[in-house]
Scaffold this motif. Sequence first.
Motif, short mmCIF file in Angstrom:
data_model
loop_
_atom_site.label_atom_id
_atom_site.label_comp_id
_atom_site.label_asym_id
_atom_site.label_seq_id
_atom_site.Cartn_x
_atom_site.Cartn_y
_atom_site.Cartn_z
N ASP A 132 -82.41 -75.53 34.32
CA ASP A 132 -81.86 -75.23 35.64
C ASP A 132 -80.76 -76.21 36.04
N THR A 133 -80.88 -77.46 35.61
CA THR A 133 -79.87 -78.46 35.95
C THR A 133 -78.54 -78.11 35.31
N ALA A 134 -78.57 -77.70 34.04
CA ALA A 134 -77.33 -77.33 33.35
C ALA A 134 -76.65 -76.15 34.03
N LYS A 135 -77.44 -75.23 34.58
CA LYS A 135 -76.87 -74.08 35.26
C LYS A 135 -76.30 -74.48 36.62
N ALA A 136 -76.96 -75.40 37.31
CA ALA A 136 -76.43 -75.90 38.58
C ALA A 136 -75.11 -76.65 38.34
N VAL A 137 -75.02 -77.36 37.23
CA VAL A 137 -73.77 -78.06 36.88
C VAL A 137 -72.65 -77.04 36.66
N SER A 138 -72.95 -75.91 36.03
CA SER A 138 -71.94 -74.86 35.84
C SER A 138 -71.41 -74.36 37.18
N ALA A 139 -72.30 -74.20 38.16
CA ALA A 139 -71.86 -73.79 39.49
C ALA A 139 -70.96 -74.85 40.12
N ALA A 140 -71.30 -76.12 39.92
CA ALA A 140 -70.49 -77.21 40.45
C ALA A 140 -69.11 -77.24 39.81
N VAL A 141 -69.07 -77.02 38.51
CA VAL A 141 -67.79 -76.99 37.79
C VAL A 141 -66.91 -75.85 38.32
N ALA A 142 -67.55 -74.72 38.65
CA ALA A 142 -66.80 -73.57 39.19
C ALA A 142 -66.16 -73.90 40.54
N ILE A 143 -66.78 -74.79 41.30
CA ILE A 143 -66.20 -75.21 42.58
C ILE A 143 -64.96 -76.07 42.34
N GLY A 144 -65.04 -76.95 41.33
CA GLY A 144 -63.92 -77.82 40.99
C GLY A 144 -64.10 -79.21 41.55
N GLY A 145 -63.51 -80.20 40.89
CA GLY A 145 -63.65 -81.58 41.32
C GLY A 145 -64.55 -82.37 40.40
N ASP A 146 -64.80 -83.63 40.76
CA ASP A 146 -65.69 -84.48 39.97
C ASP A 146 -67.14 -84.08 40.23
N VAL A 147 -67.90 -83.98 39.15
CA VAL A 147 -69.31 -83.59 39.25
C VAL A 147 -70.17 -84.79 38.90
N HIS A 148 -70.99 -85.22 39.86
CA HIS A 148 -71.95 -86.29 39.65
C HIS A 148 -73.35 -85.69 39.65
N VAL A 149 -74.23 -86.18 38.79
CA VAL A 149 -75.60 -85.69 38.72
C VAL A 149 -76.54 -86.81 39.14
N LEU A 150 -77.45 -86.52 40.06
CA LEU A 150 -78.45 -87.48 40.50
C LEU A 150 -79.76 -87.23 39.78
N VAL A 151 -80.20 -88.21 39.00
CA VAL A 151 -81.49 -88.14 38.31
C VAL A 151 -82.43 -89.13 38.98
N ALA A 152 -83.40 -88.62 39.73
CA ALA A 152 -84.38 -89.46 40.40
C ALA A 152 -85.73 -89.21 39.76
N GLY A 153 -86.29 -90.24 39.12
CA GLY A 153 -87.55 -90.07 38.42
C GLY A 153 -88.15 -91.40 38.05
N SER A 154 -89.09 -91.38 37.14
CA SER A 154 -89.76 -92.59 36.67
C SER A 154 -89.74 -92.60 35.15
N ASP A 155 -89.20 -93.68 34.56
CA ASP A 155 -89.02 -93.75 33.11
C ASP A 155 -88.25 -92.52 32.62
N CYS A 156 -87.12 -92.26 33.25
CA CYS A 156 -86.38 -91.02 33.05
C CYS A 156 -85.12 -91.22 32.22
N ALA A 157 -85.11 -92.21 31.34
CA ALA A 157 -83.92 -92.49 30.54
C ALA A 157 -83.49 -91.29 29.70
N ALA A 158 -84.44 -90.55 29.17
CA ALA A 158 -84.11 -89.38 28.34
C ALA A 158 -83.40 -88.31 29.17
N ALA A 159 -83.86 -88.11 30.40
CA ALA A 159 -83.21 -87.13 31.27
C ALA A 159 -81.81 -87.59 31.64
N VAL A 160 -81.63 -88.88 31.83
CA VAL A 160 -80.31 -89.43 32.15
C VAL A 160 -79.34 -89.18 31.00
N THR A 161 -79.78 -89.45 29.78
CA THR A 161 -78.93 -89.24 28.61
C THR A 161 -78.54 -87.77 28.47
#
Length: 307
Positions: A17-46
């Motif tokens: 779902d995150t990758a699809k939300a990023v596609s919507a953000a790209v369609a808007i245009g501009g810089d896209v930042h992703v917020l990853v809030a979790g615990s021991d979430c290094a893999a999700a960040v990568t």
Amino acid sequence: MTILVLAEHENASLKLDTAKAVSAAVAIGGDVHVLVAGSDCAAAVTAAQALTGVSKVLVADNAVYQAQLAESLSQLVVNLAGDYEHIISAASSVGKDTLPRVAALLDVAQISEVIEVVSPDTFVRPVYAGSALATVQSLDAVKVLTVRTSAFDAATNDGNAEAVSVDFVATAAAEFVSQTLTESERPELGSAGVIVSGGRGMGSGENFAILESLADKLTAAVGASRAAVDAGFVPNDLQVGQTGKIVAPDLYIAVGISGAIQHLAGMKDSKVIVAINKDPEAPIFQVADYGLEADLFEAIPELTNLL
């Protein structure tokens, strides 16, 4: 123009779902930042760094975000909102719980279930269970959006994770006590490529075992109509429809489902729809690519055996 996408993840992995939300953000245009809030979430960040179109990943790595409670996430997003013109999440359970709180705290109107980006301030969303589409323009300084992920293709992995910067942000916490999760070996409804759904025509919860056998053959998720859930046949986390999960698999098999508009709104974007129903007048046949007028208690076991 800068856009913040709220990542949905399981700490060890990033959800589609995150990758699809990023596609919507790209369609808007501009810089896209992703917020990853979790615990021991290094893999999700990568994984977020590797998504095409992402220029920065913000990280809040703290035990208070392990369960992604809306109370904590919403305050964190509001603290960051001053730097963004758009705040986006998938229209998932996490997004639907978090972003209305964000919109209320920012005193702006949320636009829900966006299926198309017309311009940076104008979006298309379904109304009346998908029987009509509304084009909505937002004049708010910050646009808060949830996007229907079935309407957007997932952003690809560009393999350029090292070029995307990572910033660590301060936490905003609510106390996490506990949670109870339903464990299943089958794919999740929202990300499954094949879904087998049953309706009132199944007759009872015990009869869903027939569908489960078919789903096992197809490596499919099992879903249900609202009528089947309301009748107590299956738990409500299997419900597909306007008030359940919105899905768009490659193959959707509707068994004993009449095709009420509430259900169609949740699955009509499926690539191929197969309907099995003994009622030739069932509305589900009007949207099906393939229809079988047959007794499901004969057809499903035979189909399973052939597979």
